[in-house]
Design a protein around this motif. Structure first.
Motif, PDB file in Angstrom:
ATOM      1  N   SER A  38       0.836  -1.189   0.000  1.00  0.00           N
ATOM      2  CA  SER A  38       0.000   0.000   0.000  1.00  0.00           C
ATOM      3  C   SER A  38       0.882   1.254   0.000  1.00  0.00           C
ATOM      4  CB  SER A  38      -0.897  -0.014   1.254  1.00  0.00           C
ATOM      5  OG  SER A  38      -1.556   1.215   1.379  1.00  0.00           O
TER       6      SER A  38
ATOM      7  N   ARG B 282       0.773   5.733  -1.067  1.00  0.00           N
ATOM      8  CA  ARG B 282      -0.200   6.831  -1.248  1.00  0.00           C
ATOM      9  C   ARG B 282      -0.700   6.911  -2.684  1.00  0.00           C
ATOM     10  NH1 ARG B 282       2.116  11.960   2.184  1.00  0.00           N
ATOM     11  NH2 ARG B 282       2.125  10.856   4.153  1.00  0.00           N
ATOM     12  N   THR B 283       0.223   6.953  -3.620  1.00  0.00           N
ATOM     13  CA  THR B 283      -0.114   7.051  -5.054  1.00  0.00           C
ATOM     14  C   THR B 283       0.953   6.254  -5.805  1.00  0.00           C
ATOM     15  OG1 THR B 283       1.317   8.913  -5.599  1.00  0.00           O
ATOM     16  CG2 THR B 283      -0.836   9.481  -4.660  1.00  0.00           C
TER      17      THR B 283
ATOM     18  N   ARG C 261      -0.485  -3.983  -5.760  1.00  0.00           N
ATOM     19  CA  ARG C 261      -0.289  -2.608  -5.268  1.00  0.00           C
ATOM     20  C   ARG C 261      -1.641  -1.994  -4.950  1.00  0.00           C
ATOM     21  NH1 ARG C 261       2.951  -2.459  -9.729  1.00  0.00           N
ATOM     22  NH2 ARG C 261       5.138  -2.791  -9.234  1.00  0.00           N
TER      23      ARG C 261
ATOM     24  N   TYR D 167      -3.459   1.768  -3.530  1.00  0.00           N
ATOM     25  CA  TYR D 167      -3.162   3.191  -3.336  1.00  0.00           C
ATOM     26  C   TYR D 167      -4.140   3.785  -2.340  1.00  0.00           C
ATOM     27  CZ  TYR D 167      -0.485   2.056  -7.407  1.00  0.00           C
ATOM     28  OH  TYR D 167       0.392   1.434  -8.257  1.00  0.00           O
TER      29      TYR D 167
ATOM     30  N   GLY E 217      -5.103   6.436  -7.320  1.00  0.00           N
ATOM     31  CA  GLY E 217      -4.485   5.361  -8.096  1.00  0.00           C
ATOM     32  C   GLY E 217      -4.420   5.679  -9.574  1.00  0.00           C
TER      33      GLY E 217
ATOM     34  N   PRO F  52      -9.225   4.161  -4.534  1.00  0.00           N
ATOM     35  CA  PRO F  52      -8.193   4.439  -3.534  1.00  0.00           C
ATOM     36  C   PRO F  52      -8.775   4.466  -2.132  1.00  0.00           C
ATOM     37  CG  PRO F  52      -8.488   6.306  -5.045  1.00  0.00           C
ATOM     38  CD  PRO F  52      -9.400   5.229  -5.502  1.00  0.00           C
TER      39      PRO F  52
END
Ligand code: FAD
Length: 246
Positions: A150, A152-153, A177, A179, A183, A191
């Protein structure tokens, strides 16, 4: 790996190479003569000393697979921090600091462990988990590894190309992955913070996996609670928290 009763010596590490992982995180490669090697998942103490003798010490996980005389760390910049701005923005090739370790007896993985592995990373918590993936690769074993990462972006993901390449060439490695803030346009998952659907239940592998969770304290607590709800034995879940230093 040394006598546990003997104090660990501080060793001099010289910056050999470095590159940015993201706009605010840097990987640093240290040449550390006398470094005894470590196990994937362990960490080190880093000590900086100013010209007036003032010292500051912080803990960093080792990102590299074990090898003598060399250590790779990845440091996320913490705004207003004392040590991370130096490591991310200021330290130059040839500059020196001190390191002590390896430290950590519980949060470790080595290739002689046969069970599948579930890795759960929040932000820079991916660093010691990357050491485990790198060690798996170096040892040439086919242990199943599933990384749930995980960030943030997409711009905050560390080791993007290497993770992609590992998952491409090794059928035993899966990387998911997530986000939390924003995302990619075609992401099926909106997200948001880690939720139950993001983590596999205990029955997803033929044998229950060894689980390693690393990240900020809140992330680690949420992940551990979800995993227990999904049937994982609390004794199989190893956690490491990257909280603020005291
Ligand atoms: C076992 C362990 C392994 C770690 N491994 C890594 C690693 O591989 N990479 C990495 O980048 N960091 C890692 N950390 C975090 C690292 O030790 C420092 O806490 C971090 O670099 C901040 O130090 P600083 O001196 O820049 O900030 P400080 O001067 O210590 O703090 C400045 C301000 O930021 C806050 N703060 C401090 N640390 C954090 C944090 N981690 N998150 C959010 N806010 C914070 C403080 O409360 C304070 O307000 C690890 C921590 C632990 C305990």
């Amino acid at each position: 790996m040394g006598d546990p009763l003997k104090p660990m010596p501080w060793l001099v590490g010289r910056l050999e190479d470095s590159w940015l992982e993201t706009r605010t995180a840097r990987t640093i490669v240290l040449d550390v003569p006398g470094w005894p090697g470590h196990d994937a998942g362990q960490h080190v103490d880093v000590r900086l000393t100013a010209e007036d003798g003032y010292t500051a010490q912080r803990t960093y996980s080792v990102a590299s697979a074990p090898e003598p005389d060399r250590l790779v760390l990845t440091v996320q910049l913490v705004g207003e921090g004392e040590v991370s701005p130096y490591l991310v923005e200021t330290m130059r090739t040839g500059d020196e600091l001190e390191v002590r370790g390896p430290i950590g007896g519980w949060f470790r993985w080595s290739e002689d462990l046969p069970e599948p592995v579930l890795l759960v990373a929040g932000g820079s918590g991916v660093v010691p988990l990357m050491a485990m993936l790198r060690q798996r690769e170096r040892a040439g074993v086919e242990t199943d590894f599933h990384l749930v990462y995980s960030a943030r972006t997409p711009d905050h993901v560390f080791y993007t190309n290497e993770l992609h390449a590992l998952a491409q060439r090794s059928p035993g490695i899966r990387v998911d992955r997530l986000y939390s803030r924003g995302g990619l346009p075609d992401d099926a998952r909106p997200p948001g913070r880690l939720r139950a659907a993001d983590l596999p239940a205990v029955g997803a592998t033929s044998v229950p996996p060894r689980v390693y969770v690393c990240g900020p304290s809140g992330f680690v607590e949420t992940a551990a609670a979800i995993l227990i709800e999904k049937g994982h034995d609390s004794g199989a879940i190893r956690t490491e928290r990257f909280g603020p230093s005291s």
